[in-house]
Design a protein around this motif. Structure first.
Motif, PDB file in Angstrom:
ATOM      1  N   TYR A  27       0.828  -1.215   0.000  1.00 43.33           N
ATOM      2  CA  TYR A  27       0.000   0.000   0.000  1.00 43.33           C
ATOM      3  C   TYR A  27       0.863   1.267   0.000  1.00 43.33           C
ATOM      4  CZ  TYR A  27      -3.403   3.464   1.693  1.00 43.33           C
ATOM      5  OH  TYR A  27      -4.189   4.583   1.849  1.00 43.33           O
TER       6      TYR A  27
ATOM      7  N   TRP B  45     -10.514  -6.801  -2.371  1.00 43.23           N
ATOM      8  CA  TRP B  45      -9.139  -6.994  -1.910  1.00 43.23           C
ATOM      9  C   TRP B  45      -8.222  -6.997  -3.124  1.00 43.23           C
ATOM     10  CZ3 TRP B  45      -5.099 -10.340  -2.801  1.00 43.23           C
ATOM     11  CH2 TRP B  45      -4.049 -10.323  -1.868  1.00 43.23           C
ATOM     12  N   LEU B  49      -2.986  -3.246  -2.207  1.00 43.75           N
ATOM     13  CA  LEU B  49      -3.588  -2.490  -1.094  1.00 43.75           C
ATOM     14  C   LEU B  49      -3.229  -3.107   0.258  1.00 43.75           C
ATOM     15  CD1 LEU B  49      -7.163  -1.784  -2.541  1.00 43.75           C
ATOM     16  CD2 LEU B  49      -5.084  -0.395  -2.743  1.00 43.75           C
ATOM     17  N   VAL B  50      -2.369  -4.113   0.214  1.00 46.40           N
ATOM     18  CA  VAL B  50      -2.010  -4.824   1.447  1.00 46.40           C
ATOM     19  C   VAL B  50      -1.150  -3.939   2.355  1.00 46.40           C
ATOM     20  CG1 VAL B  50      -0.543  -6.710   2.307  1.00 46.40           C
ATOM     21  CG2 VAL B  50      -2.252  -7.153   0.530  1.00 46.40           C
ATOM     22  N   MET B  58      -5.634  -6.028   4.213  1.00 44.45           N
ATOM     23  CA  MET B  58      -5.756  -4.743   3.521  1.00 44.45           C
ATOM     24  C   MET B  58      -5.377  -3.604   4.475  1.00 44.45           C
ATOM     25  SD  MET B  58      -9.082  -3.103   1.583  1.00 44.45           S
ATOM     26  CE  MET B  58      -9.656  -4.554   0.721  1.00 44.45           C
ATOM     27  N   LYS B 101      -7.481 -11.845   4.477  1.00 50.77           N
ATOM     28  CA  LYS B 101      -6.819 -11.704   3.185  1.00 50.77           C
ATOM     29  C   LYS B 101      -7.759 -12.203   2.089  1.00 50.77           C
ATOM     30  CE  LYS B 101      -2.833 -13.353   0.573  1.00 50.77           C
ATOM     31  NZ  LYS B 101      -1.602 -14.146   0.573  1.00 50.77           N
TER      32      LYS B 101
END
Lengths: 148, 156
Positions: A27, B45, B49-50, B58, B101
């Motif tokens: 991110y 998801w 974006l993790v 996320m 996840k």
């Protein structure tokens, strides 16, 4: 992938650039977060880019992108203070929007108000023109360890 | 007999609002439903974006950004068919648990009080299919800017 502790030790000793630590998080790469180190002082940078635009007519930055940038800045900042680094979990995040975020680079600095064994309280301030005129201020609590 | 209802729905306006906000589009946010009392949006998801590469969860910032925009849309649904620009004044989010996840996050935003200058909004998020177990709750205020032709930003 390098162990988190190894990477952080290398950042502290100057063997590795802080950017490698920042880029470990998908991110953070998505937002394009950069970090500038002057000695032990860290300034986080959200470079202006089309993907963080909110209002297209002004154009202004998306408040959510600025918030995500500040939250991630705080997470990296805390990681660097921890003896046994584990990615802190955000418990809560509270942000005040003071001025419009214009389409230009945004900077953030963090201050740990209180760090206990289990919980840290962090203050984050973000600005564009100068740090005396923050566009947003935020405070957040992070869970450092569930077994402390 | 004349029909005074506008030729577009709340869902239309929210979708145009979404399309005009680049960051929300790039995140992959979608509008699920838009009623006078509540708006629902979802965020699938995605690897980029993790927030924690070890768990694949996320990032809170991505969830925050969706909740913030959904909050704005909930005001749009109250002022419909008029569209106003409503910058966020403040926003607090509590992260109750990490979403699994791979799970899409759905949120519902509701503007529960609208005054001439300020809108008060509540937002709740959960993993898609698991509405009874919220992952995040938010409380926010927005200010109502009176800008002529604001609707054209998203309406036309």
């Amino acid at each position: 992938m390098k162990a988190l502790k190894t990477l952080i030790d290398e950042c502290r000793s100057g063997a590795t650039d802080y950017q490698e630590l920042v880029d470990r998080v998908p991110y953070a790469r998505f937002l394009g977060i950069q970090v500038v180190a002057q000695g032990d002082e860290l300034t986080f940078v959200l470079p202006k880019n089309d993907n963080v635009i909110g209002n297209p007519t002004l154009p202004a930055l998306h408040g959510g992108a600025v918030a995500g940038f500040m939250e991630q800045a705080a997470i990296i900042f805390i990681l660097l203070q921890m003896g046994e680094p584990r990615v802190p979990k955000t418990i809560d995040f509270t942000i005040d929007y003071l001025r419009a975020g214009h389409f230009r680079d945004t900077y953030a600095e963090c201050r740990i108000t209180r760090q206990g064994r289990r919980i840290a309280n962090v203050h984050i301030s973000a600005w564009q023109k100068n740090r005396q005129e923050p566009i947003t201020i935020a405070r957040a609590h992070f869970l450092l360890s569930e077994d402390a | 007999m004349t029909d005074s209802s506008p030729p577009f729905t709340r869902l239309d306006v929210c979708n145009r609002f979404l399309e005009s906000v680049r960051h929300s589009v790039v995140l992959g946010m979608e509008v699920v439903s838009a009623e006078e009392t509540a708006v629902r949006t979802r965020l699938p998801w995605r690897e980029d974006l993790v927030g924690n590469p070890e768990t694949g969860v996320m990032h809170g910032g991505a969830i925050f950004a969706m909740m913030d925009h959904a909050g704005g849309m909930s005001i749009t649904c109250r002022t419909f068919p008029v569209f106003e620009i409503t910058p966020t004044i403040d926003f607090r989010v509590d992260h109750l648990r990490g979403p699994a996840k791979g799970a899409a996050v759905v949120c519902e935003a509701s503007c529960y009080r609208l005054t001439p200058h300020v809108a008060f909004v509540r937002i709740t998020s959960w993993e898609e299919g698991n509405e009874d177990a919220p992952i995040a709750t938010g409380l926010a205020t927005y200010t109502r800017l009176k800008i002529d032709k604001a609707g054209q930003v998203v309406g036309q």
